[in-house]
Write a protein that holds these residues in place. Structure first.
Motif, PDB file in Angstrom:
ATOM      1  N   ILE A 199       0.842  -1.193   0.000  1.00  0.00           N
ATOM      2  CA  ILE A 199       0.000   0.000   0.000  1.00  0.00           C
ATOM      3  C   ILE A 199       0.879   1.245   0.000  1.00  0.00           C
ATOM      4  N   VAL A 200       0.257   2.398  -0.016  1.00  0.00           N
ATOM      5  CA  VAL A 200       0.966   3.675   0.106  1.00  0.00           C
ATOM      6  C   VAL A 200       0.444   4.365   1.357  1.00  0.00           C
ATOM      7  N   LYS A 201       1.337   4.748   2.234  1.00  0.00           N
ATOM      8  CA  LYS A 201       0.937   5.404   3.472  1.00  0.00           C
ATOM      9  C   LYS A 201       0.619   6.868   3.224  1.00  0.00           C
ATOM     10  N   GLY A 202      -0.369   7.361   3.953  1.00  0.00           N
ATOM     11  CA  GLY A 202      -0.798   8.737   3.763  1.00  0.00           C
ATOM     12  C   GLY A 202      -0.076   9.720   4.660  1.00  0.00           C
ATOM     13  N   ASP A 203      -0.259  10.973   4.345  1.00  0.00           N
ATOM     14  CA  ASP A 203       0.283  12.072   5.155  1.00  0.00           C
ATOM     15  C   ASP A 203      -0.667  12.317   6.323  1.00  0.00           C
ATOM     16  N   VAL A 204      -0.134  12.287   7.544  1.00  0.00           N
ATOM     17  CA  VAL A 204      -1.003  12.466   8.718  1.00  0.00           C
ATOM     18  C   VAL A 204      -1.706  13.817   8.692  1.00  0.00           C
ATOM     19  N   ASN A 205      -1.134  14.767   7.984  1.00  0.00           N
ATOM     20  CA  ASN A 205      -1.744  16.096   7.901  1.00  0.00           C
ATOM     21  C   ASN A 205      -2.571  16.274   6.630  1.00  0.00           C
ATOM     22  N   GLY A 206      -2.660  15.215   5.834  1.00  0.00           N
ATOM     23  CA  GLY A 206      -3.385  15.317   4.574  1.00  0.00           C
ATOM     24  C   GLY A 206      -4.874  15.109   4.749  1.00  0.00           C
ATOM     25  N   PRO A 207      -5.630  15.233   3.651  1.00  0.00           N
ATOM     26  CA  PRO A 207      -7.085  15.046   3.733  1.00  0.00           C
ATOM     27  C   PRO A 207      -7.452  13.578   3.902  1.00  0.00           C
ATOM     28  N   GLY A 208      -8.698  13.346   4.278  1.00  0.00           N
ATOM     29  CA  GLY A 208      -9.215  11.988   4.404  1.00  0.00           C
ATOM     30  C   GLY A 208      -9.494  11.594   5.839  1.00  0.00           C
ATOM     31  N   GLY A 209     -10.624  10.903   6.034  1.00  0.00           N
ATOM     32  CA  GLY A 209     -10.957  10.361   7.337  1.00  0.00           C
ATOM     33  C   GLY A 209     -11.569  11.334   8.320  1.00  0.00           C
ATOM     34  N   GLU A 210     -11.982  12.510   7.859  1.00  0.00           N
ATOM     35  CA  GLU A 210     -12.482  13.520   8.784  1.00  0.00           C
ATOM     36  C   GLU A 210     -13.801  13.125   9.453  1.00  0.00           C
ATOM     37  N   GLN A 211     -14.713  12.522   8.684  1.00  0.00           N
ATOM     38  CA  GLN A 211     -16.017  12.133   9.227  1.00  0.00           C
ATOM     39  C   GLN A 211     -16.381  10.745   8.700  1.00  0.00           C
ATOM     40  N   THR A 212     -16.189   9.744   9.559  1.00  0.00           N
ATOM     41  CA  THR A 212     -16.458   8.374   9.156  1.00  0.00           C
ATOM     42  C   THR A 212     -17.430   7.716  10.133  1.00  0.00           C
ATOM     43  N   TYR A 213     -18.006   6.628   9.680  1.00  0.00           N
ATOM     44  CA  TYR A 213     -19.008   5.894  10.455  1.00  0.00           C
ATOM     45  C   TYR A 213     -18.632   4.423  10.410  1.00  0.00           C
ATOM     46  N   ASP A 214     -18.389   3.824  11.577  1.00  0.00           N
ATOM     47  CA  ASP A 214     -18.021   2.414  11.674  1.00  0.00           C
ATOM     48  C   ASP A 214     -19.303   1.578  11.712  1.00  0.00           C
ATOM     49  N   THR A 215     -19.453   0.654  10.777  1.00  0.00           N
ATOM     50  CA  THR A 215     -20.680  -0.143  10.689  1.00  0.00           C
ATOM     51  C   THR A 215     -20.750  -1.240  11.750  1.00  0.00           C
ATOM     52  N   GLY A 216     -19.693  -1.437  12.518  1.00  0.00           N
ATOM     53  CA  GLY A 216     -19.723  -2.406  13.613  1.00  0.00           C
ATOM     54  C   GLY A 216     -19.891  -3.842  13.164  1.00  0.00           C
ATOM     55  N   TYR A 217     -19.301  -4.190  12.013  1.00  0.00           N
ATOM     56  CA  TYR A 217     -19.305  -5.560  11.490  1.00  0.00           C
ATOM     57  C   TYR A 217     -20.700  -6.041  11.086  1.00  0.00           C
ATOM     58  N   THR A 218     -21.636  -5.111  10.902  1.00  0.00           N
ATOM     59  CA  THR A 218     -22.945  -5.479  10.369  1.00  0.00           C
ATOM     60  C   THR A 218     -22.950  -5.248   8.859  1.00  0.00           C
ATOM     61  N   ARG A 219     -23.838  -5.923   8.184  1.00  0.00           N
ATOM     62  CA  ARG A 219     -23.879  -5.864   6.724  1.00  0.00           C
ATOM     63  C   ARG A 219     -24.224  -4.460   6.233  1.00  0.00           C
ATOM     64  N   TYR A 220     -23.511  -4.015   5.198  1.00  0.00           N
ATOM     65  CA  TYR A 220     -23.801  -2.744   4.545  1.00  0.00           C
ATOM     66  C   TYR A 220     -23.814  -2.986   3.042  1.00  0.00           C
ATOM     67  N   ASN A 221     -24.387  -2.052   2.295  1.00  0.00           N
ATOM     68  CA  ASN A 221     -24.480  -2.206   0.849  1.00  0.00           C
ATOM     69  C   ASN A 221     -23.135  -1.955   0.182  1.00  0.00           C
ATOM     70  N   LEU A 222     -22.828  -2.800  -0.803  1.00  0.00           N
ATOM     71  CA  LEU A 222     -21.526  -2.754  -1.471  1.00  0.00           C
ATOM     72  C   LEU A 222     -21.637  -2.068  -2.827  1.00  0.00           C
TER      73      LEU A 222
END
Length: 585
Positions: free
Chosen positions: A464-487
């Motif tokens: 993989i390629v590691k991201g910049d800790v100060n870069g964009p991405g991951g600001e507002q996420t929701y963990d589905t808690g291992y329940t089924r979600y639409n793919l």
């Protein structure tokens, strides 16, 4: 005389010993010292006529053995079986690389041509490697025939609310096209910049042209050659419908960066087959359903940066409009509005190319219903719109989503009323159109900046390629808690897919729930990456009788499609609609 008889007897004894010695040599035992310890099997073998016949097989003089030993035959058979098992094992998962994708029809041209005025490009046999072009050199004399759609049928389950003529024809140049769409962006101050060192591939699980025709504009907008993030777009062959196949082949042949993958391998099979191709290191695959009808300009850059910024989650999905899980979260965060289907029994509006819901009058108060079936909501007529009751969110209690929120029932949310009901799916999409019209996409941003502990499990760092800790991405996420979600729209590293092959036939259950639970890496939703999904198969019969697909096509024509790639309907006008001037059915 007596001496002569003794000589004869001695000669006979000597001859008998020589014959006995010669017979013993024929068995060629490993160790003559063990001849006194023969096993029962050896004694039976010694007495077997078949064993003796095998011994008598002549051996060519060039072989390094003196006599034929059946042990050699048995050993050879065992070795052959083992070699065959390793080479032709039918149970081992296929793991093709990007260089083994079987069809590439990317042209050498640099500008996509208009489907209505293009001169037919050249054609040759499809290449077996993605790097090759199928376009014949100029002057070769070979050319492919431009795709011609079949004539629209009056008994089709689809129809349009655009003012097409009696044969389904539509003049795309008749409208005065001005892009009046204004959308705020969450891009960094210096704009989105595709990360270096990675490849991003859009994987469209393809089967239906009428949806992908609209999606095509968004895919081209997001190609790296057009300033986007997709290095390539793969159309994963899944249909055997000749017309759908002919259409996508024509589109791919004239669009740089497009490829058909899995042809001859995955048509008509389970979706798990398609994942066998998503296996390259340092490659992010964005899986896209063929009925994605809207992609926000920030959606793909945001999703890619979140995939890089958060290595611990197994896969990351966009924030789906028309999804049971995110749909109800959007309801509680103020993104859903009180819409209901037009109460009229026949069309009350002229046919038109339009997407703005505010152009229709409000829902009449006198026609509000307090009780109706969420799952089998009555369809007023084909091509009907949904009307806004008011901007008062209290009115949501009178709508399908409000009623469902008050009583969700016992079914798991993934298979509950929000999955089965076409009216709940429609309300989510009309709400999105209203939010787009108001430039209020931040209504969809829920969740938080989830940061997992140092040392949490992650993909192989070299893959993989590691991201910049100060870069964009991951600001507002929701963990589905291992329940089924639409793919329907998600990003995953190729190495993560490769490590979990074969993917189960129910790839949605496997990738969103089973694999994350098994390896301890969750499935996340990036709520800032907003896309719209048209329908589940459970919703299709009702939702295709709305004017939603026409609205999404109109939105794409105004704000996304290039002037030479504008889209028009595939169908005849819905019954009862009339165009300005009187034309209609």
């Amino acid at each position: 005389m007596k001496q002569r008889e003794e000589d004869v007897e001695s000669s006979a004894q000597l001859l008998s010993k020589e014959n006995q010695s010669s017979s013993s040599e024929e068995f060629d035992y490993d160790d003559s010292e063990n001849t006194q310890n023969w096993s029962t099997t050896q004694r039976l073998r010694h007495q077997s006529p078949l064993w003796r016949r095998l011994q008598s097989i002549p051996i060519p003089s060039w072989l390094p053995v003196r006599k034929f030993n059946p042990r050699y035959l048995i050993f050879g058979i065992v070795v052959s079986l083992v070699v065959t098992l390793f080479i032709f094992n039918p149970y081992s998962p296929v793991k093709p690389t990007q260089h083994q994708t079987d069809v590439d029809v990317s042209p050498a041209t640099t500008e996509p041509a208009s489907p209505t005025s293009v001169a037919p490009p050249d054609q040759s046999a499809p290449s077996k490697t993605p790097a090759a072009s199928t376009q014949e050199p100029e002057g070769s004399g070979k050319s492919h025939t431009t795709y011609e759609p079949p004539k629209p049928e009056s008994n089709s389950k689809f129809c349009t609310t655009w003012p097409v003529d009696e044969n389904g024809g539509y003049n795309l140049q008749a409208s005065d096209r001005v892009n009046k769409i204004k959308l705020d962006s969450i891009a960094p101050k210096d704009g989105w910049k595709k990360p270096a060192g990675i490849k991003v591939v859009g994987m469209v699980f393809y089967g239906r042209k009428r949806y992908v025709d609209i999606l095509d504009c968004y895919l081209q907008q997001n190609l790296a050659s057009n300033g986007g993030y997709f290095d390539e777009v793969w159309f994963m062959a899944h249909t055997k419908d000749e017309d759908d196949v002919a259409w996508i082949e024509d589109v791919v042949k004239r669009t740089p960066g497009y490829k058909i993958v899995g042809k001859g391998d995955c048509e008509g099979k389970k979706y798990s087959c398609m994942w066998n191709y998503a296996v390259e290191d340092k490659t992010i695959y964005v899986k896209i359903d063929d009925d994605i009808v809207y992609i926000h300009p920030d959606a793909i850059p945001q999703l890619v940066h979140t995939r890089i910024a958060l290595p611990h989650p197994y896969a990351i999905s966009s924030n789906l409009v028309n999804s049971p899980v995110t749909g109800m979260e959007q309801y509680h965060y103020g993104a859903i509005h009180p819409f209901l289907p037009d109460p009229s029994s026949k069309p009350s509006f002229l046919a038109a190319e339009t997407w703005r819901v505010s152009e229709k009058e409000k829902y009449p108060d006198l026609d509000l219903l307090e009780d109706y079936d969420l799952i089998k909501t009555k369809v007023p007529y084909r091509g009907h719109p949904w009307l806004l009751i008011s901007d008062d969110h209290y009115e949501l209690l009178k709508t399908p989503m409000g009623k469902y929120d008050q009583n969700r029932g016992a079914d798991p949310i993934a298979f509950g009323a929000a999955w089965k009901s076409w009216s709940i799916g429609a309300q989510q999409q009309y709400s999105l159109l209203y939010n787009l019209e108001q430039n209020k996409m931040q209504r969809y941003f829920f969740g938080r900046n989830i940061r997992y502990p140092d040392g949490s499990s992650a993909p192989n760092a070299s893959a993989i390629v590691k991201g910049d800790v100060n870069g964009p991405g991951g600001e507002q996420t929701y963990d589905t808690g291992y329940t089924r979600y639409n793919l329907n729209f998600c990003a995953v590293w190729g190495s993560d897919i490769r490590d979990q092959l074969p993917i189960a036939d129910d790839d949605e259950q496997d990738i969103t729930s089973d694999i994350p639970r098994r390896i301890g890496r969750p499935f996340l939703i990036d709520t800032r990456s907003v896309v719209a999904h048209f329908s589940f198969f459970t919703q299709q019969d009702g939702i295709t009788k709305t004017d939603l697909l026409d609205r999404w096509r109109a939105f794409a024509n105004e704000g996304v499609c290039k002037p030479n790639n504008l889209k028009k309907p595939w169908d005849l006008m819905c019954d009862g609609f009339k165009a300005e001037g009187g034309l209609g059915r």
